[in-house]
Design an enzyme around this catalytic site. Structure first.
Site, PDB file in Angstrom:
ATOM      1  N   HIS A   1      -0.513  19.220 -23.467  1.00  0.00           N
ATOM      2  CA  HIS A   1       0.233  18.822 -24.659  1.00  0.00           C
ATOM      3  C   HIS A   1      -0.730  18.137 -25.622  1.00  0.00           C
ATOM      4  O   HIS A   1      -1.350  17.127 -25.279  1.00  0.00           O
ATOM      5  CB  HIS A   1       1.395  17.896 -24.280  1.00  0.00           C
ATOM      6  CG  HIS A   1       2.505  18.620 -23.589  1.00  0.00           C
ATOM      7  ND1 HIS A   1       3.289  18.065 -22.617  1.00  0.00           N
ATOM      8  CD2 HIS A   1       2.948  19.900 -23.762  1.00  0.00           C
ATOM      9  CE1 HIS A   1       4.187  18.962 -22.206  1.00  0.00           C
ATOM     10  NE2 HIS A   1       3.985  20.086 -22.885  1.00  0.00           N
ATOM     11  N   ALA A   2      -0.822  18.712 -26.817  1.00  0.00           N
ATOM     12  CA  ALA A   2      -1.880  18.345 -27.750  1.00  0.00           C
ATOM     13  C   ALA A   2      -1.911  16.864 -28.130  1.00  0.00           C
ATOM     14  O   ALA A   2      -2.962  16.248 -28.202  1.00  0.00           O
ATOM     15  CB  ALA A   2      -1.726  19.202 -29.003  1.00  0.00           C
ATOM     16  N   ARG A   3      -0.737  16.281 -28.362  1.00  0.00           N
ATOM     17  CA  ARG A   3      -0.706  14.922 -28.905  1.00  0.00           C
ATOM     18  C   ARG A   3      -0.963  13.842 -27.869  1.00  0.00           C
ATOM     19  O   ARG A   3      -1.080  12.661 -28.211  1.00  0.00           O
ATOM     20  CB  ARG A   3       0.663  14.678 -29.539  1.00  0.00           C
ATOM     21  CG  ARG A   3       1.817  14.727 -28.541  1.00  0.00           C
ATOM     22  CD  ARG A   3       3.142  14.747 -29.265  1.00  0.00           C
ATOM     23  NE  ARG A   3       4.278  14.918 -28.382  1.00  0.00           N
ATOM     24  CZ  ARG A   3       5.513  15.183 -28.816  1.00  0.00           C
ATOM     25  NH1 ARG A   3       5.743  15.311 -30.100  1.00  0.00           N
ATOM     26  NH2 ARG A   3       6.505  15.326 -27.973  1.00  0.00           N
ATOM     27  N   GLU A   4      -1.067  14.220 -26.602  1.00  0.00           N
ATOM     28  CA  GLU A   4      -1.178  13.217 -25.546  1.00  0.00           C
ATOM     29  C   GLU A   4      -2.644  12.813 -25.362  1.00  0.00           C
ATOM     30  O   GLU A   4      -3.276  13.090 -24.341  1.00  0.00           O
ATOM     31  CB  GLU A   4      -0.517  13.756 -24.277  1.00  0.00           C
ATOM     32  CG  GLU A   4       0.981  13.966 -24.519  1.00  0.00           C
ATOM     33  CD  GLU A   4       1.707  14.740 -23.428  1.00  0.00           C
ATOM     34  OE1 GLU A   4       1.086  15.030 -22.394  1.00  0.00           O
ATOM     35  OE2 GLU A   4       2.894  15.066 -23.622  1.00  0.00           O
TER      36      GLU A   4
ATOM     37  N   ARG B   1       2.630  19.153 -30.372  1.00  0.00           N
ATOM     38  CA  ARG B   1       2.653  19.192 -28.899  1.00  0.00           C
ATOM     39  C   ARG B   1       2.192  20.534 -28.336  1.00  0.00           C
ATOM     40  O   ARG B   1       1.575  20.606 -27.276  1.00  0.00           O
ATOM     41  CB  ARG B   1       4.093  18.902 -28.454  1.00  0.00           C
ATOM     42  CG  ARG B   1       4.431  19.176 -27.004  1.00  0.00           C
ATOM     43  CD  ARG B   1       5.913  18.895 -26.819  1.00  0.00           C
ATOM     44  NE  ARG B   1       6.465  19.426 -25.583  1.00  0.00           N
ATOM     45  CZ  ARG B   1       6.714  18.710 -24.492  1.00  0.00           C
ATOM     46  NH1 ARG B   1       6.424  17.436 -24.456  1.00  0.00           N
ATOM     47  NH2 ARG B   1       7.258  19.256 -23.438  1.00  0.00           N
TER      48      ARG B   1
ATOM     49  N   ARG C   1       5.954  24.877 -20.472  1.00  0.00           N
ATOM     50  CA  ARG C   1       7.244  25.549 -20.229  1.00  0.00           C
ATOM     51  C   ARG C   1       7.025  27.052 -20.052  1.00  0.00           C
ATOM     52  O   ARG C   1       7.969  27.807 -19.954  1.00  0.00           O
ATOM     53  CB  ARG C   1       8.206  25.325 -21.423  1.00  0.00           C
ATOM     54  CG  ARG C   1       8.546  23.864 -21.706  1.00  0.00           C
ATOM     55  CD  ARG C   1       9.416  23.271 -20.608  1.00  0.00           C
ATOM     56  NE  ARG C   1       9.808  21.903 -20.921  1.00  0.00           N
ATOM     57  CZ  ARG C   1       9.066  20.833 -20.659  1.00  0.00           C
ATOM     58  NH1 ARG C   1       7.887  20.969 -20.054  1.00  0.00           N
ATOM     59  NH2 ARG C   1       9.502  19.632 -20.956  1.00  0.00           N
TER      60      ARG C   1
ATOM     61  N   HIS D   1      -0.369  13.576 -18.326  1.00  0.00           N
ATOM     62  CA  HIS D   1       0.429  13.622 -19.556  1.00  0.00           C
ATOM     63  C   HIS D   1       0.644  12.187 -20.034  1.00  0.00           C
ATOM     64  O   HIS D   1       0.318  11.231 -19.342  1.00  0.00           O
ATOM     65  CB  HIS D   1       1.809  14.240 -19.283  1.00  0.00           C
ATOM     66  CG  HIS D   1       1.795  15.710 -19.031  1.00  0.00           C
ATOM     67  ND1 HIS D   1       2.369  16.612 -19.873  1.00  0.00           N
ATOM     68  CD2 HIS D   1       1.259  16.444 -18.017  1.00  0.00           C
ATOM     69  CE1 HIS D   1       2.211  17.836 -19.409  1.00  0.00           C
ATOM     70  NE2 HIS D   1       1.542  17.766 -18.267  1.00  0.00           N
TER      71      HIS D   1
ATOM     72  N   TYR E   1       3.999  10.080 -22.293  1.00  0.00           N
ATOM     73  CA  TYR E   1       3.936   8.763 -21.702  1.00  0.00           C
ATOM     74  C   TYR E   1       5.237   8.482 -20.945  1.00  0.00           C
ATOM     75  O   TYR E   1       6.177   9.265 -21.063  1.00  0.00           O
ATOM     76  CB  TYR E   1       3.785   7.705 -22.820  1.00  0.00           C
ATOM     77  CG  TYR E   1       4.931   7.705 -23.812  1.00  0.00           C
ATOM     78  CD1 TYR E   1       4.949   8.611 -24.856  1.00  0.00           C
ATOM     79  CD2 TYR E   1       6.027   6.838 -23.671  1.00  0.00           C
ATOM     80  CE1 TYR E   1       6.005   8.631 -25.760  1.00  0.00           C
ATOM     81  CE2 TYR E   1       7.078   6.873 -24.584  1.00  0.00           C
ATOM     82  CZ  TYR E   1       7.065   7.766 -25.622  1.00  0.00           C
ATOM     83  OH  TYR E   1       8.106   7.804 -26.498  1.00  0.00           O
TER      84      TYR E   1
ATOM     85  N   GLU F   1       2.721  10.814 -15.894  1.00  0.00           N
ATOM     86  CA  GLU F   1       2.964  10.372 -17.275  1.00  0.00           C
ATOM     87  C   GLU F   1       2.369   8.979 -17.410  1.00  0.00           C
ATOM     88  O   GLU F   1       2.834   8.037 -16.774  1.00  0.00           O
ATOM     89  CB  GLU F   1       4.470  10.330 -17.575  1.00  0.00           C
ATOM     90  CG  GLU F   1       5.177  11.674 -17.509  1.00  0.00           C
ATOM     91  CD  GLU F   1       4.985  12.521 -18.774  1.00  0.00           C
ATOM     92  OE1 GLU F   1       4.378  12.030 -19.746  1.00  0.00           O
ATOM     93  OE2 GLU F   1       5.443  13.672 -18.766  1.00  0.00           O
TER      94      GLU F   1
HETATM   95 ZN    ZN Z   1       3.159  16.146 -21.806  1.00  0.00          ZN
END
Ligand code: ZN
Length: 508
Positions: free
Chosen positions: A193-196, A256, A281, A333, A335, A409
């Site tokens: 996930h890009a924003r993490e 994301r 997914r 990941h 959060y 997370e």
């Molecule tokens: Zn994630």
């Protein structure tokens, strides 16, 4: 149900499409207090266009908070909608752009800093492999760094290419430890996930720690000697680079998905077209069943079919190539401070070895918390956060029968306001405590392998002691029928083990 979908979509469609302004993004914290409100939120989650409403925390239970980032041109309407339907809510972040500047603006995330770092890596004759932690780097810096480690430390690290992204980037990682066919393998990844960003920083911290402590830290030496460890710090580099294009613009920074070409779907009101697939997914585990969306504009869009995306397909092939030896798989990941295990598509659905999975997760969470007191919860998706399908760890658990398959997370906690915008001061502690938790899994794998080796060498010693011919005619029989050891193997193990060279097969 169809009526409800249309109602929700009509709400968003009533407003014009986004402008490009970056200020005025708000994050709402909503509390669904009835079943109807929860269902309404779930529908919104599955159908909302990320450009308008981006869910930071998915709805899962009644009285469980939901965090939603709303674009400036929709905030008034969204607030009106919540009020009209009687939701309990708060505005958690008044101005997200302001928060981004405050928390991340002082980080070395600018192109000039990357240039300086690349030059340093290039000119560094003695090769100082240390990447300054507590900062974020471009994918170009991270991949150059990985290459330089592999070039300069070929005794412990090897560069691996998992595959190529939609935009043509190599998905790179490092393989640590001497590979022998009997050793067990552990794979750690981040950044699907890009924003993490905190997850990518944490995986980079792990690499930094291994290459810089390999001679002084007995625990690291133990891992290098007894397991094969792969770390892939950025699984979705296209998405990650996109989040860096305008770091103080929530629209880019909070992306994301991957950056696959636009796909369209009729959402009940109009034909909506958007880029990107939620790669977590897109795995072939209960594809599209739950917690995923068929609308391309949704942040949880699962793609047209399982493994439709080059990134997830290549990664699945890579993991499959390790089948039989892959003992642990951990994906980072952010959060919520959770340690998640299989299966996450439905409550009370477990793999047969759930007790062992849970035991190690509980121990890892405890070890993690020992460092700074950070509290993590462990459980399956629906037990502790929400149900979803098509994720990498569930696919790996089911298909590859991996013993320890975990989604972690990271910080901050579920109840924190800042979400993906982790304070700079928390980056290194987050990575450190996560490493403490991860070492529990690494220790299990390394120690189990070591004890199986010890057991094997003890058995060999006993076999050596027992190794003898029980009968006197062994040499004669072998001479007169050269195939006798193979043809009558079980008898010959019993009677002529030494002559037939079958001592390693003696039962002990
Ligand atoms: Zn994630």
């Amino acid at each position: 149900m169809i009526l409800r979908v249309i109602l929700v979509i009509t709400f968003w469609s009533a407003t014009c499409h986004s402008a490009d302004n970056a200020s005025g993004f708000k994050v709402f914290r909503v509390l669904p207090t009835t079943n109807q409100q929860l269902l309404q939120m779930i529908r919104l989650f599955e159908t909302a266009d990320t450009d308008r409403a981006d869910f930071w925390h998915a709805p899962s239970v009644v009285n469980g908070t939901v965090d939603i980032m709303v674009a400036p041109e929709h905030t008034d309407q969204f607030q009106g909608y919540l009020e009209k339907h009687g939701y309990t809510f708060q505005v958690a972040i008044e101005d997200l752009q302001k928060l981004l500047i405050e928390k991340e603006g002082n980080l070395s995330t600018h192109i000039t800093d990357d240039d300086v770092f690349l030059k340093r890596l290039h000119d560094d004759v003695g090769f100082h492999s240390r990447l300054r932690m507590g900062e974020y780097y471009s994918y170009s810096v991270i991949s150059t760094w990985l290459q330089r480690i592999a070039e300069n430390m070929s005794d412990i690290a090897q560069l691996i290419k998992v595959g190529t992204t939609v935009e043509g980037r190599d998905i790179l990682g490092l393989k640590f430890g001497k590979d022998t066919p009997d050793k067990k393998v552990v794979v750690i990844d981040a950044g699907i996930h890009a924003r993490e960003w905190a997850a990518i920083h944490t995986a980079s911290y792990f690499i930094n720690l291994i290459v810089n402590s390999r001679e002084t830290d007995p625990q690291i030496q133990n891992y290098l000697d007894n397991i094969v460890l792969y770390i892939i710090p950025v699984l979705n580099p296209d998405g990650y680079e996109y989040t860096r294009t305008d770091k103080t613009n929530p629209r880019a920074r909070m992306w994301r998905k991957s950056r696959s070409p636009k796909a369209c779907a009729f959402d009940g009101v109009r034909n909506s077209c958007c880029m990107g697939v939620d790669l977590n997914r897109n795995f072939d585990f209960r594809f599209s069943e739950i917690g995923a969306s068929r609308y391309p504009c949704s942040e949880i869009y699962h793609g047209p079919s399982a493994f439709s995306e080059p990134e997830s397909k290549a990664y699945a092939q890579f993991l499959t190539s390790l089948k039989g030896r892959l003992e642990a798989y951990i994906t980072l990941h952010s959060y919520s401070q959770l340690w998640i295990y299989s299966y996450s598509h439905r409550k009370f659905t477990y793999a047969p070895d759930i007790e062992e999975t849970r035991r190690v997760a509980a121990k890892a969470v405890q070890e993690l918390g020992r460092m700074y007191g950070t509290k993590y919860r462990h459980g399956t998706g629906p037990e502790i956060i929400y149900a979803f399908s098509g994720g990498s760890t569930d696919w790996a658990k089911e298909t590859l029968k991996i013993k320890y398959s975990y989604t972690i997370e990271l910080r901050p906690g579920y109840e924190e306001w800042n979400g993906f915008v982790l304070d700079k001061n928390q980056l290194v502690p987050t990575a450190k405590e996560t490493w403490a938790g991860v070492t529990v899994v690494l220790d299990e794998v390394a120690n189990q392998w070591k004890s199986s080796r010890i057991r094997e060498s003890e058995l060999n010693r006993i076999r050596e002691e027992k190794c003898a011919d029980r009968l006197a005619g062994c040499a004669y029989w072998l001479q007169s029928s050269p195939n006798i050891c193979r043809v009558s193997q079980s008898t010959m193990i019993r009677d002529c083990a030494k002559t037939c060279n079958l001592c390693h097969m003696i039962a002990v």
